[in-house]
Design an enzyme around this catalytic site. Sequence first.
Site, short mmCIF file in Angstrom:
data_model
loop_
_atom_site.label_atom_id
_atom_site.label_comp_id
_atom_site.label_asym_id
_atom_site.label_seq_id
_atom_site.Cartn_x
_atom_site.Cartn_y
_atom_site.Cartn_z
N GLU A 1 0.83 -1.21 0.00
CA GLU A 1 0.00 0.00 0.00
C GLU A 1 0.87 1.26 0.00
OE1 GLU A 1 -3.10 0.43 -0.57
OE2 GLU A 1 -3.70 -1.66 -0.55
N ASP B 1 -10.10 4.60 -3.08
CA ASP B 1 -9.01 5.10 -3.92
C ASP B 1 -9.61 5.67 -5.20
OD1 ASP B 1 -9.75 2.90 -5.38
OD2 ASP B 1 -7.75 2.00 -5.48
N CYS C 1 -14.43 -1.11 -14.84
CA CYS C 1 -14.94 0.27 -14.85
C CYS C 1 -13.75 1.23 -15.03
CB CYS C 1 -15.69 0.55 -13.55
SG CYS C 1 -16.70 2.03 -13.63
N TYR D 1 -6.56 6.74 3.92
CA TYR D 1 -6.80 5.69 2.93
C TYR D 1 -6.00 4.42 3.29
CZ TYR D 1 -6.06 2.71 -0.99
OH TYR D 1 -5.96 1.58 -1.74
S1 SF4 Z 1 -22.03 -0.55 -15.40
FE1 SF4 Z 1 -20.30 0.36 -16.43
S2 SF4 Z 1 -20.13 2.41 -15.58
FE2 SF4 Z 1 -21.47 1.28 -14.21
S3 SF4 Z 1 -20.10 0.48 -12.62
FE3 SF4 Z 1 -20.26 -1.09 -14.19
S4 SF4 Z 1 -18.52 -0.71 -15.59
FE4 SF4 Z 1 -18.80 1.12 -14.33
#
Ligand code: SF4
Length: 333
Positions: A25, A126, A178, A108
């Site tokens: 970390e 984070d 994401c 954090y």
């Molecule tokens: S649906 Fe798409 S934008 Fe929403 S959390 Fe999942 S990857 Fe991220």
Amino acid sequence: MPWRVGPAERRAGLWPDPYRVWLSEIMLQQTTVAAVINYYQRFTELWPRVEDLASARDDTVMGEWAGLGYYARARNLLRCARLVAEDYSSDFPHTREELLKLPGIGPYTASAIAAIAYDRPETVVDGNVERVMSRLFAVETPLKQSKLVLTEFATDLTPAKRPGDYAQAVMDLGATICTPRNPACGNCPWRAACAAHAMGRASEFPVRTPKKPKPTRKGIAYLARRSDGAWLLETRPNRGLLGGMLGWPGGEWVETPPVENPPLEAIWSDPGSEVRHTFTHFHLQLALRVAEVPLDAEPTDGHFVDEAEFNSAKLPTLMRKAYDLASDTLSKD
Ligand code: SF4
């Protein structure tokens, strides 16, 4: 990642080593996994337990950290290891509150260690988690002003059961699915609940305020090689950029043209190219001056490091770039 213990291993009764979680970390602050992994492996080979690191020499640890940047972290790393070894019998504290008392451990990192190493229900936020929360709840306020709200959302979602696995899973979701650009919503387990996805605007979150351009500072580094091959180096002050690291003598880095201030009298030559480097808050243009000096040279700043002891790989990246340019120039003469 070598510091991880997966859910299956955890079910089998295996727990992560808090020392390794802490080390990873600290190394990962402001840096990527790819940049850290070799350093982590080297550190854990050299110092497999916190008490080994605690008894290491300062200059050895700083040398091994060279190139990883943000050198205050390395100094705090050592202070923290020594405190844990001496005051906590080498057993890292288990709670966020106790962890926060240790050098180099901010909110954090304290939450991350408590959650990952001890499975405490702490909220770990984070950059990856901020991005996931901002999309999940379609937070229209720019990221800088919405950090508290994003943390509240993340806190609400933190479960009492297996919070350590959950914390790592959300960070991984942000790192692998994401992602900042082109999130893979088709593979996301939270797709059905995600407001940004429902609006077809996933990539627009988190909302960012335009960045101010970074200023450019200038400086001069003096690289002197003695006739026996020794190099003139100085240990930079503990406070400030590259604090405690070895570097080439030179004046301050300023936004106005820098003033010549050589550490000794010599015939200094200008190799004609400068080193460019970017720090968090500014760009640096470092001009170089290079000289061969006699054995009896007496510098006003720094000290000569014998050729046998000098290792350019132990210099911070900026200083190593300067060395590469200067040694090219000297070898041409
Ligand atoms: S649906 Fe798409 S934008 Fe929403 S959390 Fe999942 S990857 Fe991220």
